[in-house]
Design a protein around this motif. Structure first.
Motif, PDB file in Angstrom:
ATOM      1  N   GLU A   1       5.482  -6.037   4.895  1.00 14.60           N
ATOM      2  CA  GLU A   1       4.695  -5.341   5.932  1.00 14.60           C
ATOM      3  C   GLU A   1       4.055  -4.043   5.414  1.00 14.60           C
ATOM      4  O   GLU A   1       3.333  -3.369   6.146  1.00 14.60           O
ATOM      5  CB  GLU A   1       5.577  -5.004   7.137  1.00 14.60           C
ATOM      6  N   ALA A   2       4.321  -3.677   4.137  1.00 16.56           N
ATOM      7  CA  ALA A   2       3.880  -2.360   3.642  1.00 16.56           C
ATOM      8  C   ALA A   2       2.425  -2.361   3.186  1.00 16.56           C
ATOM      9  O   ALA A   2       2.088  -1.925   2.079  1.00 16.56           O
ATOM     10  CB  ALA A   2       4.796  -1.918   2.501  1.00 16.56           C
ATOM     11  N   VAL A   3       1.540  -2.855   4.063  1.00 19.41           N
ATOM     12  CA  VAL A   3       0.114  -2.926   3.712  1.00 19.41           C
ATOM     13  C   VAL A   3      -0.579  -1.605   4.036  1.00 19.41           C
ATOM     14  O   VAL A   3      -0.132  -0.860   4.900  1.00 19.41           O
ATOM     15  CB  VAL A   3      -0.593  -4.074   4.484  1.00 19.41           C
ATOM     16  N   GLU A   4      -1.676  -1.355   3.340  1.00 26.63           N
ATOM     17  CA  GLU A   4      -2.501  -0.171   3.637  1.00 26.63           C
ATOM     18  C   GLU A   4      -3.959  -0.612   3.681  1.00 26.63           C
ATOM     19  O   GLU A   4      -4.374  -1.474   2.893  1.00 26.63           O
ATOM     20  CB  GLU A   4      -2.337   0.882   2.540  1.00 26.63           C
TER      21      GLU A   4
ATOM     22  N   LYS B   1       4.943 -13.290  -2.903  1.00 28.89           N
ATOM     23  CA  LYS B   1       5.059 -13.090  -4.358  1.00 28.89           C
ATOM     24  C   LYS B   1       4.364 -11.794  -4.772  1.00 28.89           C
ATOM     25  O   LYS B   1       4.882 -10.997  -5.558  1.00 28.89           O
ATOM     26  CB  LYS B   1       4.456 -14.293  -5.095  1.00 28.89           C
ATOM     27  N   VAL B   2       3.169 -11.561  -4.211  1.00 24.22           N
ATOM     28  CA  VAL B   2       2.451 -10.324  -4.535  1.00 24.22           C
ATOM     29  C   VAL B   2       3.269  -9.124  -4.062  1.00 24.22           C
ATOM     30  O   VAL B   2       3.416  -8.131  -4.792  1.00 24.22           O
ATOM     31  CB  VAL B   2       1.032 -10.338  -3.906  1.00 24.22           C
ATOM     32  N   ALA B   3       3.859  -9.198  -2.868  1.00 26.58           N
ATOM     33  CA  ALA B   3       4.708  -8.100  -2.376  1.00 26.58           C
ATOM     34  C   ALA B   3       5.873  -7.866  -3.332  1.00 26.58           C
ATOM     35  O   ALA B   3       6.196  -6.716  -3.676  1.00 26.58           O
ATOM     36  CB  ALA B   3       5.219  -8.419  -0.972  1.00 26.58           C
ATOM     37  N   ALA B   4       6.482  -8.960  -3.809  1.00 25.97           N
ATOM     38  CA  ALA B   4       7.630  -8.824  -4.720  1.00 25.97           C
ATOM     39  C   ALA B   4       7.195  -8.208  -6.048  1.00 25.97           C
ATOM     40  O   ALA B   4       7.890  -7.343  -6.605  1.00 25.97           O
ATOM     41  CB  ALA B   4       8.269 -10.197  -4.952  1.00 25.97           C
ATOM     42  N   LEU B   5       6.020  -8.622  -6.555  1.00 28.58           N
ATOM     43  CA  LEU B   5       5.533  -8.053  -7.831  1.00 28.58           C
ATOM     44  C   LEU B   5       5.297  -6.546  -7.688  1.00 28.58           C
ATOM     45  O   LEU B   5       5.469  -5.789  -8.638  1.00 28.58           O
ATOM     46  CB  LEU B   5       4.222  -8.737  -8.245  1.00 28.58           C
TER      47      LEU B   5
ATOM     48  N   THR C   1      -4.157   1.679  -4.053  1.00 22.79           N
ATOM     49  CA  THR C   1      -2.716   1.835  -3.809  1.00 22.79           C
ATOM     50  C   THR C   1      -2.041   0.458  -3.807  1.00 22.79           C
ATOM     51  O   THR C   1      -2.690  -0.566  -3.547  1.00 22.79           O
ATOM     52  CB  THR C   1      -2.457   2.508  -2.450  1.00 22.79           C
ATOM     53  N   PRO C   2      -0.720   0.422  -4.057  1.00 18.97           N
ATOM     54  CA  PRO C   2      -0.003  -0.866  -3.972  1.00 18.97           C
ATOM     55  C   PRO C   2      -0.187  -1.518  -2.596  1.00 18.97           C
ATOM     56  O   PRO C   2      -0.368  -2.736  -2.501  1.00 18.97           O
ATOM     57  CB  PRO C   2       1.461  -0.471  -4.217  1.00 18.97           C
ATOM     58  N   GLY C   3      -0.172  -0.721  -1.547  1.00 16.84           N
ATOM     59  CA  GLY C   3      -0.330  -1.274  -0.193  1.00 16.84           C
ATOM     60  C   GLY C   3      -1.700  -1.918   0.001  1.00 16.84           C
ATOM     61  O   GLY C   3      -1.830  -2.930   0.696  1.00 16.84           O
TER      62      GLY C   3
ATOM     63  N   GLN D   1      -2.533  -5.807   0.874  1.00 14.58           N
ATOM     64  CA  GLN D   1      -3.449  -6.203   1.951  1.00 14.58           C
ATOM     65  C   GLN D   1      -4.519  -7.154   1.419  1.00 14.58           C
ATOM     66  O   GLN D   1      -4.920  -8.106   2.097  1.00 14.58           O
ATOM     67  CB  GLN D   1      -4.102  -4.963   2.581  1.00 14.58           C
ATOM     68  N   SER D   2      -4.954  -6.937   0.187  1.00 19.53           N
ATOM     69  CA  SER D   2      -6.006  -7.816  -0.350  1.00 19.53           C
ATOM     70  C   SER D   2      -5.471  -9.237  -0.578  1.00 19.53           C
ATOM     71  O   SER D   2      -6.235 -10.203  -0.528  1.00 19.53           O
ATOM     72  CB  SER D   2      -6.633  -7.224  -1.615  1.00 19.53           C
ATOM     73  N   ALA D   3      -4.161  -9.376  -0.807  1.00 24.54           N
ATOM     74  CA  ALA D   3      -3.587 -10.727  -0.912  1.00 24.54           C
ATOM     75  C   ALA D   3      -3.621 -11.421   0.450  1.00 24.54           C
ATOM     76  O   ALA D   3      -3.988 -12.606   0.562  1.00 24.54           O
ATOM     77  CB  ALA D   3      -2.155 -10.647  -1.435  1.00 24.54           C
ATOM     78  N   TYR D   4      -3.229 -10.700   1.511  1.00 22.67           N
ATOM     79  CA  TYR D   4      -3.336 -11.271   2.869  1.00 22.67           C
ATOM     80  C   TYR D   4      -4.793 -11.665   3.153  1.00 22.67           C
ATOM     81  O   TYR D   4      -5.066 -12.746   3.666  1.00 22.67           O
ATOM     82  CB  TYR D   4      -2.918 -10.242   3.921  1.00 22.67           C
ATOM     83  N   ASP D   5      -5.715 -10.760   2.819  1.00 19.52           N
ATOM     84  CA  ASP D   5      -7.132 -11.022   3.120  1.00 19.52           C
ATOM     85  C   ASP D   5      -7.616 -12.282   2.403  1.00 19.52           C
ATOM     86  O   ASP D   5      -8.316 -13.112   2.988  1.00 19.52           O
ATOM     87  CB  ASP D   5      -7.999  -9.833   2.685  1.00 19.52           C
ATOM     88  N   GLY D   6      -7.240 -12.408   1.132  1.00 17.61           N
ATOM     89  CA  GLY D   6      -7.682 -13.573   0.357  1.00 17.61           C
ATOM     90  C   GLY D   6      -7.136 -14.864   0.949  1.00 17.61           C
ATOM     91  O   GLY D   6      -7.840 -15.879   1.026  1.00 17.61           O
ATOM     92  N   ALA D   7      -5.876 -14.834   1.371  1.00 14.68           N
ATOM     93  CA  ALA D   7      -5.257 -16.052   1.928  1.00 14.68           C
ATOM     94  C   ALA D   7      -5.901 -16.428   3.265  1.00 14.68           C
ATOM     95  O   ALA D   7      -6.161 -17.613   3.533  1.00 14.68           O
ATOM     96  CB  ALA D   7      -3.753 -15.831   2.100  1.00 14.68           C
ATOM     97  N   VAL D   8      -6.169 -15.436   4.103  1.00 16.91           N
ATOM     98  CA  VAL D   8      -6.719 -15.726   5.435  1.00 16.91           C
ATOM     99  C   VAL D   8      -8.206 -16.093   5.350  1.00 16.91           C
ATOM    100  O   VAL D   8      -8.690 -16.943   6.103  1.00 16.91           O
ATOM    101  CB  VAL D   8      -6.480 -14.517   6.375  1.00 16.91           C
TER     102      VAL D   8
END
Ligand SMILES: Nc1ncnc2c1ncn2[C@@H]1O[C@H](COP(=O)(O)OP(=O)(O)O)[C@@H](O)[C@H]1O
Ligand SMILES: O=C(CO)[C@@H](O)[C@H](O)COP(=O)(O)O
Length: 483
Positions: A316-319, A306-310, A353-355, A359-366
């Motif tokens: 995969e476009a993380v930074e 959802k965060v990627a879509a927003l 950056t958006p990327g 990445q911070s969404a992945y970090d929060g989930a993990v």
């Protein structure tokens, strides 16, 4: 559908009816080779409810089996594994009196709090049931239904879990298993029986519940009629999806699993019954006779997508880098126990950056899952062994790298992709041969796969997320304005 050379053993079917879709695999019981496969989606309601129509699960099962061609009809045995906890209430004609309330529906948070108090607090629940029930647990959903829809409760003649419902449609008999029933909140793990006092507290007649089958039992045969299997195909007990994945991995005690699906879960098989009064670890039973301590998050792959879509980004476009911290609690959260929470973003700057945000969404989930990992593992577990990474998200490079970076552990990604369905298939093979399904899966080699080397644990990021979580506490206990 995959085409294939002749099978070396009997064919078995393993089904995974999870939150978003139902998947079916036809498997050669001798080798574990997937001979054919199918998948069909089902809908989940949005808004504050998370509900699905059980008929859609059945239709999806039939569609997935049709995609398997003739192989499903040649199968000698079948087993259905499914999303845990869902409340399926059936009327006198055997059809649902209303849509099923799913594991990620948090409307019963108030009933959960009340039930915990009424039995004497978290410790009393943990010692008796193995878990402190939150709004995911079936018992709290039944209490919510009794309060909000008493007519539906009065019309109910049978109460089932998702995998029980589909199994019963195959056999005509109401059965469940110890793995899935251990997530209801009305099964005492201490005595391995239904808990009549708890059932009395929520006004549920035990006669409405299914019989708990023994591991390895044949619970029936596929009855006649317009069914996707041949009449007489043996039916195994089935189980909850996490317990099935443990079978599918041939899991041995102490090996940690991190599953990235609609839910995020972290678990291990244990010889010891878990009784965690903090409520972080659910003391589930496994499908064999051992235990499956597990922690589960509501926000995993769907929240990150959802965060990627927003952000209009590919997933995969993380930074790397930046100062942003995102607690991705879009659906409320279960671990930590914050059913009313919403997503929180902190540390946004002009140069973010958006990327980096993604990445911070992945970090929060993990972070939530790894935070619970130490509590899931027994004292005797090897804390440096590879984490087994499974579920749809395990195929993503960004997920893999995030888990490595935040765990500091080696990560093994099994080649077997549909481990829940493979576990169900191993259980089906087990009822044919009398063997332990986990041992069968080990022979199949389902857990084999590349081991990704550990990378240095990003302690600074973990500390920052924990700090934001703690500082945001007053915001996280309430729903956003407007709800
Ligand atoms: N190649 C991929 N990379 C990253 N994530 C993926 C990939 N394929 C699927 N997913 C994620 O997997 C999720 C589905 O996982 P799955 O384990 O099948 O869920 P469930 O069993 O809960 O229905 C999707 O929400 C999607 O975000
Ligand atoms: O509630 C739990 C575990 O306690 C979830 O793991 C559900 O079992 C849903 O699983 P998925 O659809 O994500 O596989």
């Amino acid at each position: 559908m995959s085409s294939s050379p002749a099978a070396q053993g009997p064919l078995v079917v393993g089904v995974d009816t999870s939150t978003q879709s139902t998947k079916a695999l036809v498997v050669d019981a001798a080798t574990g080779r997937v001979v054919a496969s199918g998948q069909a989606p089902h809908r989940v309601s949005t808004g504050d409810a998370r509900e699905s129509d059980p008929q859609e699960w059945w239709d999806a099962l039939c569609a997935a089996l049709r995609q398997c061609g003739t192989a499903a009809r040649e199968a000698s045995a079948v087993s259905v594994a499914g999303q845990q906890h869902g409340l399926v209430a059936l009327g006198a004609d055997g059809t649902p009196v209303r849509p099923a309330l799913l594991w990620n529906d948090v409307r019963s948070a108030a009933q959960a709090r009340e039930l915990v108090e009424r039995l004497g607090g978290p410790k009393a629940w943990a010692e008796r049931v193995g878990s402190v029930p939150g709004p995911s647990f079936t018992v709290t959903k039944w209490a919510w239904l009794a309060e909000h829809e008493p007519a539906a409760v009065r019309a109910t003649r049978a109460v089932r879990l998702p995998h029980d419902y589909l199994t019963e449609r195959l056999t005509g008999c109401g059965t469940t298993d110890r793995g899935d029933v251990s997530g209801t909140g009305w099964w005492a793990s201490a005595s391995e029986t239904y808990d009549e006092e708890i059932l009395g507290m929520v006004g549920l007649d035990p006669a409405l519940l299914p019989r708990v089958a023994r591991p390895g039992e044949v619970v029936g045969t596929v009855r006649g009629g317009d069914l996707p299997f041949s009449q007489g195909t043996l039916v195994a007990p089935g189980t909850g999806d996490n317990a099935a994945a443990a079978l599918g991995l041939g899991l041995l005690p102490g090996t940690p699993v991190l599953s990235l699906g609609t839910s995020g879960t972290v678990y291990a098989v244990s010889e010891h019954r878990s009784t965690d009064a903090t409520g972080t670890v659910a003391g589930f039973a496994d499908a064999r006779g051992a235990w499956l301590p597990l922690a589960c998050t509501l926000n995993c792959t769907m929240a990150v997508d959802k965060v990627a879509a927003l952000l209009s980004l590919d997933r995969e476009a993380v930074e790397p880098g930046g100062t942003a911290t995102l607690l991705p609690y879009l659906d409320g959260e279960r671990t930590p126990n914050l059913p009313h929470a919403s997503g929180i973003l902190h540390g946004l700057r002009h140069d973010t950056t958006p990327g980096q945000l993604l990445q911070s969404a992945y970090d929060g989930a993990v972070h939530s899952l790894l935070d619970a990992l130490d509590q899931v593992l027994d004292a005797d577990a090897d804390r440096s062994s590879p984490l087994l990474l499974i579920g749809g998200g395990s195929r993503g490079a960004a997920w893999q790298h995030t888990v490595r970076r935040l765990s500091g552990r080696p990560v093994q990604v099994p080649e077997g992709k549909e481990l829940v369905a493979l576990g169900a298939a191993a259980q089906a093979a087990g009822v044919l041969t009398g063997e332990d399904p986990a041992a069968i899966a080990r022979l199949w080699g389902t857990a084999e796969g590349p081991v990704l080397d550990p990378v240095e644990r990003d302690e600074a990021k973990l500390a920052r997320i924990s700090e934001v979580l703690s500082d945001a506490a007053p915001l996280l206990v309430r729903a956003p304005h407007g709800e």
